[in-house]
Design a protein around this motif. Sequence first.
Motif, mmCIF file in Angstrom:
data_model
loop_
_atom_site.group_PDB
_atom_site.id
_atom_site.type_symbol
_atom_site.label_atom_id
_atom_site.label_comp_id
_atom_site.label_asym_id
_atom_site.label_seq_id
_atom_site.Cartn_x
_atom_site.Cartn_y
_atom_site.Cartn_z
ATOM 1 N N GLN A 65 -3.042 7.572 8.066
ATOM 2 C CA GLN A 65 -2.053 7.348 8.700
ATOM 3 C C GLN A 65 -1.656 5.890 8.784
ATOM 4 O O GLN A 65 -0.935 5.418 8.895
ATOM 5 C CB GLN A 65 -2.638 7.396 10.342
ATOM 6 C CG GLN A 65 -2.836 8.413 11.280
ATOM 7 C CD GLN A 65 -3.220 8.596 12.380
ATOM 8 O OE1 GLN A 65 -4.201 7.468 12.805
ATOM 9 N NE2 GLN A 65 -2.824 9.467 14.126
ATOM 10 N N LEU A 66 -2.951 4.750 7.959
ATOM 11 C CA LEU A 66 -2.901 3.034 7.680
ATOM 12 C C LEU A 66 -1.912 2.933 6.681
ATOM 13 O O LEU A 66 -1.923 1.630 6.281
ATOM 14 C CB LEU A 66 -4.117 3.005 8.312
ATOM 15 C CG LEU A 66 -4.793 2.844 9.235
ATOM 16 C CD1 LEU A 66 -6.494 2.746 9.255
ATOM 17 C CD2 LEU A 66 -4.491 1.729 10.120
ATOM 18 N N ARG A 67 -2.125 4.068 6.112
ATOM 19 C CA ARG A 67 -1.932 3.841 4.518
ATOM 20 C C ARG A 67 -0.352 4.006 4.551
ATOM 21 O O ARG A 67 -0.133 2.420 3.455
ATOM 22 C CB ARG A 67 -2.080 5.267 4.145
ATOM 23 C CG ARG A 67 -1.703 4.683 1.918
ATOM 24 C CD ARG A 67 -2.133 6.100 0.511
ATOM 25 N NE ARG A 67 -2.063 5.124 -0.124
ATOM 26 C CZ ARG A 67 -2.452 6.014 -1.444
ATOM 27 N NH1 ARG A 67 -3.470 6.925 -0.989
ATOM 28 N NH2 ARG A 67 -2.613 5.706 -2.696
ATOM 29 N N THR A 105 -2.791 -8.843 10.130
ATOM 30 C CA THR A 105 -3.602 -7.880 9.600
ATOM 31 C C THR A 105 -3.442 -7.201 8.162
ATOM 32 O O THR A 105 -2.743 -7.891 7.208
ATOM 33 C CB THR A 105 -2.829 -6.281 9.679
ATOM 34 O OG1 THR A 105 -2.175 -5.980 11.374
ATOM 35 C CG2 THR A 105 -3.656 -4.649 9.932
ATOM 36 N N ARG A 148 1.508 2.073 6.921
ATOM 37 C CA ARG A 148 1.821 1.568 7.695
ATOM 38 C C ARG A 148 2.117 -0.058 6.809
ATOM 39 O O ARG A 148 1.144 -0.744 5.920
ATOM 40 C CB ARG A 148 0.862 1.040 9.231
ATOM 41 C CG ARG A 148 1.014 1.943 10.504
ATOM 42 C CD ARG A 148 -0.033 1.517 11.543
ATOM 43 N NE ARG A 148 -0.492 2.242 12.089
ATOM 44 C CZ ARG A 148 -1.007 3.156 13.214
ATOM 45 N NH1 ARG A 148 -1.632 1.766 12.871
ATOM 46 N NH2 ARG A 148 -1.522 3.510 13.835
ATOM 47 N N PRO A 149 2.575 -0.951 6.990
ATOM 48 C CA PRO A 149 2.524 -2.477 6.737
ATOM 49 C C PRO A 149 1.603 -3.229 7.614
ATOM 50 O O PRO A 149 1.047 -3.085 8.957
ATOM 51 C CB PRO A 149 4.708 -3.278 7.358
ATOM 52 C CG PRO A 149 4.230 -1.765 9.325
ATOM 53 C CD PRO A 149 4.015 -0.541 8.400
ATOM 54 N N ALA A 150 1.288 -4.323 6.373
ATOM 55 C CA ALA A 150 0.293 -4.698 6.416
ATOM 56 C C ALA A 150 0.660 -6.109 5.498
ATOM 57 O O ALA A 150 1.647 -6.605 4.517
ATOM 58 C CB ALA A 150 -1.143 -4.517 6.362
ATOM 59 N N ASP A 186 1.516 0.572 -1.658
ATOM 60 C CA ASP A 186 0.826 0.529 0.117
ATOM 61 C C ASP A 186 -0.429 -0.291 -0.496
ATOM 62 O O ASP A 186 0.398 -0.683 -1.447
ATOM 63 C CB ASP A 186 0.538 1.818 0.304
ATOM 64 C CG ASP A 186 0.481 2.834 -0.504
ATOM 65 O OD1 ASP A 186 -0.919 2.068 -1.183
ATOM 66 O OD2 ASP A 186 0.355 4.273 -0.786
#
Length: 143
Positions: free
Chosen positions: A24-26, A113, A28-30, A77
């Motif tokens: 899920q987190l890989r 983030t 997502r933008p951060a 990513d």
Amino acid sequence: MLPDCLTAEGEQRCRQLLAKATAQLRVRPAAAAVLVPLCSVRGVPALLYTLRSSRLAGRHKGDVSFPGGKCDPTDQDVVHTALRETHEELGLAVPEDHVWGILRPVYDQAKNTVVPVLAGVGPVDPQSLKPNPEEGQLHSGTE
């Protein structure tokens, strides 16, 4: 013999526990990513971290931190950001298959983030690393 936390079985368990969050987190933008490098130094489990240079501009000068930084548009990513930054800061090339997973994001003072990426980097001789003097000094959890 390495302690239980750094065994192949411990690594596999950690990968399994983090698999869902990592997927899920890989994607997502951060704003930034850091590598949490698990290693052993002279046979003792350790973490590698840096003491940021007091000559750096901005609010992070003099901070203790994991290697990492801002996500670049060219990074695939957050994993690639963490690995790229680790290589730039410490001269340590960590293969992607050494990444165990992604931990819950944290937020800096500006509410950006920051994604921690957990990786096993194996035995490390801190003297063999080539930290970027502009970034800071290298430390391990055994010092």
